[in-house]
Write an enzyme that holds these catalytic residues in place. Structure first.
Site, PDB file in Angstrom:
ATOM      1  CB  THR A 152      -0.905  -0.001   1.259  1.00  0.00           C
ATOM      2  OG1 THR A 152      -1.517   1.296   1.379  1.00  0.00           O
ATOM      3  CG2 THR A 152      -0.114  -0.261   2.526  1.00  0.00           C
ATOM      4  CE1 TYR A 176      -3.961  -1.927   5.063  1.00  0.00           C
ATOM      5  CE2 TYR A 176      -3.458   0.292   4.299  1.00  0.00           C
ATOM      6  CZ  TYR A 176      -3.768  -1.025   4.032  1.00  0.00           C
ATOM      7  OH  TYR A 176      -3.883  -1.441   2.733  1.00  0.00           O
TER       8      TYR A 176
END
Ligand code: UDP
Length: 364
Positions: A152, A176
């Protein structure tokens, strides 16, 4: 000795002939008869289910492993093997790798909601980091040679430069992003020690749906802008909130690089072919179009698609939202034959909207 005989096809899994076999096909897409089964973790989820379609459309045998916590059994097409299990279950994963003679893994399974990761970091370090470790160990033990990982742009944190390059500093600003970056580190170390290569794809803002409406983003409680906006456009919400109008961007709202999920899925198939063609190399690449749209521009596109005006409300910035996040995509363009096919915000919004209408018809 026919190419498709089990001996040759599965020698891949047992040791030396695999590398020799692959290098024979350097710079060529594998022939149909050389396509070994691919395990897709999280294949019943949003991006994973699009990758399953892309793999199948390209002729790869596919097996999905998914615990169905956020995925859907119906999202796995007929003819695709399905194992209902958690990737943290080492025995289940090893059994699937062996039973299906898996040659490569595409690893999508994980948790993806940034604010939730701040509230419950250990869930993210379990689902995204610890379970990836379990999966990787099984992959190494069972002789899987190629691994493609859903990473990501959140690994960059507040990007120092826009567009952001892969070698820019990685300073995640939430658990995250950190949980994904830790898996990138594991992959690098594992690939250095074992006969496995990998491609970590750093996704920017993924949106849209399969243009044939075979799958789309279906998990309830969406927080991502385009999904939220098409839910508002189809009456599931009565407004969209714009978080922040004082960013250092042309219209003051946040700017992101939105990539169509089908283009992203196609990038995975190209990455797989690259890993096979060149088993000595691993790659980490941004997946985006290299241009950004503001929140207001995205909402304008949704209004254009419906000929309606969604009510816009305004609130302050969400914690940790950068002004702009745009991919420098020169590396993926130089490394893979991948070229964006759906680099069009209006089309992306229309595909997302069409899928939202499919869900509404199904009463979802
Ligand atoms: N955003 C917004 N309203 C929403 C959801 C998102 O204004 O309901 C903004 C958000 O602040 C960011 C952009 O839209 O500038 C993209 O956010 P999203 O949550 O879709 O993805 P992120 O970039 O946070 O991963």
């Amino acid at each position: 000795h026919p190419v498709s005989s089990p001996d040759r096809a599965f020698s891949y899994l047992r040791g030396w002939p695999g590398i020799a076999l692959c290098s024979t096909f350097a710079n060529k897409a594998p022939l149909m008869s050389e396509k070994f089964p691919i395990l897709v973790t999280g294949g019943a989820g949003y991006i994973g289910s699009h990758a399953v379609l892309a793999l199948r459309d390209a002729g790869w045998p596919v097996v999905v492993i998914d615990n169905l916590v956020t995925g859907f059994r119906w999202a796995v097409p007929e003819g695709v093997g399905f194992v209902e299990a958690d990737i943290g279950d080492a025995d289940a994963v090893s059994a699937a790798l062996t039973a299906h003679r898996i040659g490569a893994i595409m690893h999508f399974a994980g948790s993806v909601v940034v604010p939730e990761s701040v509230e419950n970091p250990l869930k993210y370090y379990r689902n995204n980091t610890a379970n990836s470790r379990t999966l990787l160990e099984a992959a190494v033990t069972c002789g899987v040679r190629h691994f493609i990982f859903s990473s990501t742009a959140a690994t960059y944190g507040i990007a120092e430069t826009v567009p952001v390059r892969e070698d820019s500093p990685k300073r995640p600003i939430n658990p995250y992003g950190m949980s994904k970056l830790m898996t990138e580190f594991m992959l690098a170390d594992v690939a250095a020690a074992h006969p496995i290569n990998y491609c970590a794809l750093r996704y920017f803002n993924v949106a849209g749906a399969d243009p044939q409406q075979r799958t789309g983003q279906s998990t309830a409680g969406a927080t991502h802008l385009i999904k939220v906006a098409v839910e508002a456009a189809t009456g599931k919400r009565d407004h969209v909130t714009i978080f922040g109008t004082d960013f250092a961007t042309p219209d003051g709202t946040g700017v992101r690089d939105y990539i169509h999920v089908s283009d992203l899925a196609a990038a995975h198939v190209h990455a797989l072919e690259k890993l096979i063609a060149d088993p000595a190399s691993s790659h980490t690449m941004n997946c985006g179009y290299g241009k950004g749209f503001s929140v207001s521009e995205v909402l304008d596109a949704v209004d254009r698609a419906t000929n309606l005006k969604i009510e816009r409300r305004f609130e302050g910035r969400r914690a940790g939202d950068p002004d702009a996040l745009i991919a420098d995509n020169s590396k993926i363009l130089a490394t893979l034959p991948w070229r964006p096919q759906r680099d069009n915000l209006d089309q992306m919004v229309q595909d997302a909207l069409a899928w939202e209408r499919v869900l509404a018809e199904r009463g979802k």
